[in-house]
Design a protein around this motif. Structure first.
Motif, PDB file in Angstrom:
ATOM      1  N   GLY A  62     -49.617 -11.124 -49.450  1.00 18.75           N
ATOM      2  CA  GLY A  62     -49.561 -10.296 -48.196  1.00 18.75           C
ATOM      3  C   GLY A  62     -50.035 -11.321 -46.987  1.00 18.75           C
ATOM      4  N   ASN A  63     -49.040 -11.368 -46.154  1.00 21.16           N
ATOM      5  CA  ASN A  63     -49.319 -12.464 -45.032  1.00 21.16           C
ATOM      6  C   ASN A  63     -49.978 -11.650 -43.688  1.00 21.16           C
ATOM      7  OD1 ASN A  63     -49.113 -13.971 -42.711  1.00 21.16           O
ATOM      8  ND2 ASN A  63     -46.878 -14.585 -43.092  1.00 21.16           N
ATOM      9  N   ALA A  64     -51.348 -11.868 -43.731  1.00 22.51           N
ATOM     10  CA  ALA A  64     -52.206 -11.342 -42.536  1.00 22.51           C
ATOM     11  C   ALA A  64     -52.215 -12.173 -41.435  1.00 22.51           C
ATOM     12  CB  ALA A  64     -53.614 -10.932 -43.249  1.00 22.51           C
ATOM     13  N   GLY A  65     -51.568 -13.325 -41.322  1.00 25.52           N
ATOM     14  CA  GLY A  65     -51.791 -14.243 -40.260  1.00 25.52           C
ATOM     15  C   GLY A  65     -51.345 -13.244 -38.686  1.00 25.52           C
ATOM     16  N   MET A  66     -51.886 -13.865 -37.826  1.00 22.51           N
ATOM     17  CA  MET A  66     -51.764 -13.317 -36.464  1.00 22.51           C
ATOM     18  C   MET A  66     -51.820 -14.184 -35.320  1.00 22.51           C
ATOM     19  SD  MET A  66     -54.198 -10.210 -34.527  1.00 22.51           S
ATOM     20  CE  MET A  66     -53.916  -8.884 -35.890  1.00 22.51           C
ATOM     21  N   ASP A  67     -50.894 -14.198 -34.642  1.00 20.95           N
ATOM     22  CA  ASP A  67     -50.580 -15.182 -33.574  1.00 20.95           C
ATOM     23  C   ASP A  67     -52.001 -15.182 -32.606  1.00 20.95           C
ATOM     24  OD1 ASP A  67     -49.461 -17.000 -31.985  1.00 20.95           O
ATOM     25  OD2 ASP A  67     -48.371 -15.732 -30.677  1.00 20.95           O
ATOM     26  N   GLY A  68     -52.691 -16.654 -32.384  1.00 18.83           N
ATOM     27  CA  GLY A  68     -53.412 -16.755 -31.527  1.00 18.83           C
ATOM     28  C   GLY A  68     -54.962 -16.254 -32.061  1.00 18.83           C
ATOM     29  N   GLN A  69     -54.888 -16.042 -33.335  1.00 20.27           N
ATOM     30  CA  GLN A  69     -56.263 -15.572 -34.009  1.00 20.27           C
ATOM     31  C   GLN A  69     -57.156 -16.649 -34.296  1.00 20.27           C
ATOM     32  OE1 GLN A  69     -56.695 -13.599 -37.789  1.00 20.27           O
ATOM     33  NE2 GLN A  69     -56.709 -11.783 -36.549  1.00 20.27           N
ATOM     34  N   SER A  70     -58.610 -16.566 -33.916  1.00 19.66           N
ATOM     35  CA  SER A  70     -59.295 -17.664 -34.433  1.00 19.66           C
ATOM     36  C   SER A  70     -60.462 -17.167 -35.341  1.00 19.66           C
ATOM     37  CB  SER A  70     -60.279 -18.273 -33.128  1.00 19.66           C
ATOM     38  OG  SER A  70     -61.157 -17.232 -32.685  1.00 19.66           O
ATOM     39  N   SER A  71     -61.326 -18.045 -35.214  1.00 21.59           N
ATOM     40  CA  SER A  71     -62.572 -17.595 -36.632  1.00 21.59           C
ATOM     41  C   SER A  71     -62.872 -16.148 -36.281  1.00 21.59           C
ATOM     42  CB  SER A  71     -63.685 -18.636 -36.694  1.00 21.59           C
ATOM     43  OG  SER A  71     -63.227 -19.823 -36.891  1.00 21.59           O
ATOM     44  N   ILE A  72     -63.190 -15.831 -35.065  1.00 22.28           N
ATOM     45  CA  ILE A  72     -63.620 -14.464 -34.538  1.00 22.28           C
ATOM     46  C   ILE A  72     -63.034 -13.447 -35.298  1.00 22.28           C
ATOM     47  CG2 ILE A  72     -64.092 -12.785 -32.734  1.00 22.28           C
ATOM     48  CD1 ILE A  72     -64.649 -15.250 -30.832  1.00 22.28           C
ATOM     49  N   GLY A  73     -61.477 -13.482 -35.082  1.00 22.64           N
ATOM     50  CA  GLY A  73     -60.579 -12.645 -35.890  1.00 22.64           C
ATOM     51  C   GLY A  73     -60.754 -12.584 -37.163  1.00 22.64           C
ATOM     52  N   HIS A  74     -60.684 -14.004 -37.699  1.00 22.18           N
ATOM     53  CA  HIS A  74     -60.722 -13.954 -39.211  1.00 22.18           C
ATOM     54  C   HIS A  74     -61.737 -13.434 -40.039  1.00 22.18           C
ATOM     55  CE1 HIS A  74     -57.529 -16.778 -38.422  1.00 22.18           C
ATOM     56  NE2 HIS A  74     -58.192 -17.644 -38.084  1.00 22.18           N
ATOM     57  N   LEU A  75     -62.934 -13.784 -39.305  1.00 19.35           N
ATOM     58  CA  LEU A  75     -64.292 -12.950 -39.834  1.00 19.35           C
ATOM     59  C   LEU A  75     -64.266 -11.601 -39.819  1.00 19.35           C
ATOM     60  CD1 LEU A  75     -66.942 -15.402 -38.184  1.00 19.35           C
ATOM     61  CD2 LEU A  75     -66.493 -15.123 -40.634  1.00 19.35           C
ATOM     62  N   PHE A  76     -63.594 -11.069 -38.874  1.00 21.42           N
ATOM     63  CA  PHE A  76     -63.523  -9.500 -38.680  1.00 21.42           C
ATOM     64  C   PHE A  76     -62.334  -9.014 -39.787  1.00 21.42           C
ATOM     65  CE2 PHE A  76     -61.565  -5.520 -36.666  1.00 21.42           C
ATOM     66  CZ  PHE A  76     -62.676  -4.924 -36.499  1.00 21.42           C
ATOM     67  N   LEU A  77     -61.435  -9.687 -39.904  1.00 22.68           N
ATOM     68  CA  LEU A  77     -60.415  -9.333 -40.998  1.00 22.68           C
ATOM     69  C   LEU A  77     -61.226  -9.553 -42.339  1.00 22.68           C
ATOM     70  CD1 LEU A  77     -57.524  -8.933 -41.809  1.00 22.68           C
ATOM     71  CD2 LEU A  77     -57.274 -11.259 -42.093  1.00 22.68           C
ATOM     72  N   MET A  78     -62.166 -10.455 -42.638  1.00 29.85           N
ATOM     73  CA  MET A  78     -62.799 -10.725 -43.905  1.00 29.85           C
ATOM     74  C   MET A  78     -63.540  -9.234 -44.045  1.00 29.85           C
ATOM     75  SD  MET A  78     -61.838 -13.480 -45.559  1.00 29.85           S
ATOM     76  CE  MET A  78     -63.185 -13.622 -46.485  1.00 29.85           C
ATOM     77  N   LYS A  79     -64.185  -8.973 -43.084  1.00 31.91           N
ATOM     78  CA  LYS A  79     -65.114  -7.805 -43.112  1.00 31.91           C
ATOM     79  C   LYS A  79     -64.315  -6.513 -43.301  1.00 31.91           C
ATOM     80  CE  LYS A  79     -68.579  -5.134 -40.459  1.00 31.91           C
ATOM     81  NZ  LYS A  79     -69.515  -5.003 -39.186  1.00 31.91           N
ATOM     82  N   GLU A  80     -63.297  -6.224 -42.590  1.00 32.58           N
ATOM     83  CA  GLU A  80     -62.611  -5.014 -42.794  1.00 32.58           C
ATOM     84  C   GLU A  80     -61.562  -4.900 -43.765  1.00 32.58           C
ATOM     85  OE1 GLU A  80     -63.446  -2.232 -40.916  1.00 32.58           O
ATOM     86  OE2 GLU A  80     -65.025  -3.342 -39.644  1.00 32.58           O
ATOM     87  N   VAL A  81     -61.055  -5.826 -44.281  1.00 35.80           N
ATOM     88  CA  VAL A  81     -59.987  -5.883 -45.168  1.00 35.80           C
ATOM     89  C   VAL A  81     -60.447  -6.452 -46.468  1.00 35.80           C
ATOM     90  CG1 VAL A  81     -57.808  -6.434 -45.760  1.00 35.80           C
ATOM     91  CG2 VAL A  81     -58.349  -5.868 -43.305  1.00 35.80           C
ATOM     92  N   ILE A  82     -60.709  -7.676 -46.520  1.00 34.98           N
ATOM     93  CA  ILE A  82     -60.926  -8.580 -47.691  1.00 34.98           C
ATOM     94  C   ILE A  82     -62.150  -8.028 -48.491  1.00 34.98           C
ATOM     95  CG2 ILE A  82     -61.279 -10.762 -48.922  1.00 34.98           C
ATOM     96  CD1 ILE A  82     -58.598 -10.356 -47.255  1.00 34.98           C
ATOM     97  N   LEU A  83     -63.296  -7.570 -47.952  1.00 32.73           N
ATOM     98  CA  LEU A  83     -64.379  -7.138 -48.689  1.00 32.73           C
ATOM     99  C   LEU A  83     -64.239  -5.559 -49.335  1.00 32.73           C
ATOM    100  CD1 LEU A  83     -67.420  -8.110 -46.490  1.00 32.73           C
ATOM    101  CD2 LEU A  83     -66.453  -9.323 -48.569  1.00 32.73           C
TER     102      LEU A  83
END
Length: 219
Positions: free
Chosen positions: A125-146
């Motif tokens: 699954g490709n969860a890449g997002m244009d312009g996203q930095s560590s702030i967005g990556h951490l939010f994604l980890m918390k809300e999705v990956i975990l």
């Protein structure tokens, strides 16, 4: 029984049956939709299809960009999620590959090649997002990956953090939006995070009311 008490009794009965209906619906939905649907503050519109007519050097035109029910590029996640070989890729534009066709994006190529190599189905699954930095990556980890716990997470990050460190962060709305989302609290956030019936209704809204259908863009 007085008229006032009769009215109150009717109101209580109506409330009781509404609560019973919502509770029953929540139980049924949890049985048939065991995997989570993600926070409404994540900008991953489901079942979107975009056709790009590009003039970019080295990019074959037109290209098709589609998303699955989670809003990621790729096919829908396997039904037997926890027993399947699952990978999610995280990153910015170099992961999302916005202007490349679905079949050309590297996460899809990875899925194809790994499936051939081990002769077994792999889901990427490709969860890449244009312009996203560590702030967005951490939010994604918390809300999705975990929540969904894929077997593997591949992270291609860093360039947007470097870019943002060289300029005024306020000029980049992507991080600004994620900062606000990450700090979002309140009763709606709590209810949405815990009630699948609200998550399903939001998914239907995204698909049918927000009209996430095919659109064409010149680039």
């Amino acid at each position: 029984m007085s008229r006032k008490n009769k009215l109150l009794f009717k109101v209580v009965i109506v409330i009781f049956f509404i609560v019973l209906f919502l509770f029953s619906s929540e139980v049924i939905i949890r049985i048939f939709f065991p995997l989570p649907i993600f926070s409404p503050y994540l900008d991953y519109p489901p079942y979107r299809k975009v056709k790009f007519d590009t003039n970019l050097t080295g990019v074959q035109s037109p290209t098709i960009f589609t998303t699955n029910k989670w809003g990621f590029r790729g096919t829908d996640p396997p039904k037997d999620w926890y027993n399947s070989q699952t990978i999610i890729t995280i990153g910015g534009s170099t992961t999302q590959c916005l202007f490349l066709d679905d079949s050309k994006a590297w996460p899809h190529v990875l899925e194809t090649e790994l499936t051939k190599m081990i002769n077994s189905a792999i889901w990427v699954g490709n969860a890449g997002m244009d312009g996203q930095s560590s702030i967005g990556h951490l939010f994604l980890m918390k809300e999705v990956i975990l929540k969904i716990k894929p077997k593997t997470v591949i992270i291609l990050v860093g360039i947007n953090d470097l870019t943002y460190s060289l300029v005024d962060l306020n000029t980049f709305k992507c991080d600004e939006i994620f900062l606000k989302r990450a700090e979002k609290k309140g009763i709606f956030y709590f209810l949405f995070s815990n009630l699948k019936i609200l998550q399903i209704l939001n998914l239907w809204k995204e698909i049918y009311l927000n009209r996430n259908v095919s659109i064409s863009k010149d680039v």
